[in-house]
Design a protein around this motif. Structure first.
Motif, short mmCIF file in Angstrom:
data_model
loop_
_atom_site.label_atom_id
_atom_site.label_comp_id
_atom_site.label_asym_id
_atom_site.label_seq_id
_atom_site.Cartn_x
_atom_site.Cartn_y
_atom_site.Cartn_z
N LEU A 265 -5.97 2.29 -7.32
CA LEU A 265 -4.77 1.46 -7.37
C LEU A 265 -4.84 0.33 -6.34
CD1 LEU A 265 -1.59 3.71 -7.86
CD2 LEU A 265 -2.52 1.96 -9.39
N MET A 266 -5.32 0.65 -5.14
CA MET A 266 -5.44 -0.35 -4.09
C MET A 266 -6.39 -1.46 -4.51
SD MET A 266 -3.62 0.26 -1.28
CE MET A 266 -4.52 -0.30 0.17
N ILE A 267 -7.49 -1.09 -5.14
CA ILE A 267 -8.47 -2.08 -5.60
C ILE A 267 -7.88 -2.93 -6.71
CG2 ILE A 267 -10.69 -2.38 -6.76
CD1 ILE A 267 -11.67 0.13 -5.31
N LYS A 268 -7.24 -2.29 -7.68
CA LYS A 268 -6.69 -3.02 -8.83
C LYS A 268 -5.54 -3.95 -8.42
CE LYS A 268 -7.97 -0.03 -12.70
NZ LYS A 268 -9.18 0.50 -12.06
N ALA A 269 -4.81 -3.58 -7.36
CA ALA A 269 -3.71 -4.41 -6.88
C ALA A 269 -4.19 -5.56 -6.01
CB ALA A 269 -2.70 -3.56 -6.11
N GLY A 270 -5.47 -5.53 -5.61
CA GLY A 270 -6.02 -6.60 -4.79
C GLY A 270 -5.87 -6.37 -3.31
N HIS A 271 -5.39 -5.18 -2.91
CA HIS A 271 -5.26 -4.87 -1.49
C HIS A 271 -6.58 -4.46 -0.86
CE1 HIS A 271 -0.97 -5.25 -0.99
NE2 HIS A 271 -0.74 -4.46 -2.03
N LEU A 272 -7.51 -4.06 -1.68
CA LEU A 272 -8.74 -3.46 -1.17
C LEU A 272 -9.95 -4.03 -1.88
CD1 LEU A 272 -10.09 -1.23 0.57
CD2 LEU A 272 -9.69 0.33 -1.33
N ALA A 273 -10.87 -4.61 -1.09
CA ALA A 273 -12.16 -5.04 -1.61
C ALA A 273 -13.17 -3.95 -1.31
CB ALA A 273 -12.58 -6.36 -0.98
N PRO B 15 0.81 -1.22 0.00
CA PRO B 15 0.00 0.00 0.00
C PRO B 15 0.84 1.27 0.00
CG PRO B 15 -0.98 -1.62 1.45
CD PRO B 15 0.34 -2.19 1.02
N ASP B 16 1.98 1.26 0.73
CA ASP B 16 2.84 2.45 0.77
C ASP B 16 3.44 2.72 -0.61
OD1 ASP B 16 4.30 4.56 2.32
OD2 ASP B 16 6.03 3.40 1.67
N THR B 17 3.86 1.67 -1.27
CA THR B 17 4.41 1.82 -2.63
C THR B 17 3.35 2.35 -3.59
OG1 THR B 17 6.06 0.07 -2.34
CG2 THR B 17 5.37 0.57 -4.60
N LEU B 18 2.13 1.83 -3.44
CA LEU B 18 1.04 2.29 -4.31
C LEU B 18 0.72 3.76 -4.07
CD1 LEU B 18 -1.36 -0.79 -4.14
CD2 LEU B 18 0.05 -0.06 -6.07
#
Length: 219
Positions: free
Chosen positions: A71-79, A54-57
């Motif tokens: 970005l968080m959603i597309k990276a899979g970190h966030l639903a 998340p910090d990198t994003l």
């Protein structure tokens, strides 16, 4: 957790567009080699699959001017409905225009000005991502790890020490910029202080590369 989109690395590469890897590295504070690894979705030294944190994003979001939440959603970190289990306080009651700076912890946010220091819990990862987008809209800038300053309240800048003050005399509390942010925001800080204090900028030049700017009263 959500699921990353297919070919997320190629998506990051598309966001970079015509920007060179070194330019992206300069804007984000990440190494150009690491950015390329993220685009390939693997560590080229070990050939192991990698996913940006998340910090990198957040750094890439600022560098590419793209929504951190997306970005968080597309990276899979966030639903869409992901939240922390802790009951959280409402941050909507905070008037961001009256806050001088914000410090973000693991699970809470500290709002500060000369009169008060207020802590609020982070409601959800989704809301937090949108909150970071809101800070950018309200003219807050990240000056160090997890420290955001409302540029509308800056009144004095100590360039040598990299310090920002919220009073013209520079006798009150100060915040220190990281070296990277000082280089990035130097000219913006000078222009902002001139605007906030209703003064103007005056440039002086000596030897090559030694030009300096000072804030002086406007006529």
């Amino acid at each position: 957790m959500g699921q990353p989109i297919p070919d997320f690395g190629k998506f990051l590469e598309s966001l970079r567009g015509s920007m060179s890897l070194r330019e992206a590295a300069k804007k984000s504070g990440l190494s150009h080699a690491y950015i390329r690894d993220l685009e390939l979705e693997r560590n080229r030294s070990t050939n192991e699959k990698i996913t940006p944190s998340p910090d990198t994003l957040q750094k890439l979001s600022l560098a590419y001017d793209y929504s951190y939440t997306d970005l968080m959603i597309k990276a899979g970190h966030l639903a869409e409905e992901q939240t922390f289990t802790e009951t959280a306080s409402d941050t909507s009651s905070i008037d961001l225009s009256a806050i001088h700076y914000i410090q973000i912890g693991m699970k809470d946010i500290l709002y500060c000005n000369q009169e008060q220091r207020v802590t609020r819990n982070i409601n959800s990862l989704k809301d937090f991502s949108r909150f970071l987008d809101l800070l950018d809209e309200r003219d807050y800038k990240k000056i160090d790890t997890d420290l955001y300053v409302n540029f509308q309240h800056i009144r004095k800048y100590d360039e040598r020490g990299g310090k920002l003050y919220f009073d013209v005399e520079g006798t009150g509390p100060a915040l220190t910029l990281s070296a990277l942010r000082q280089r990035k925001y130097h000219e913006l800080i000078l222009r902002t202080i001139a605007k906030n204090n209703q003064t103007c900028l005056e440039y002086s030049f000596g030897t090559v590369g030694s030009g300096t700017a000072a804030v002086v009263p406007s006529e």
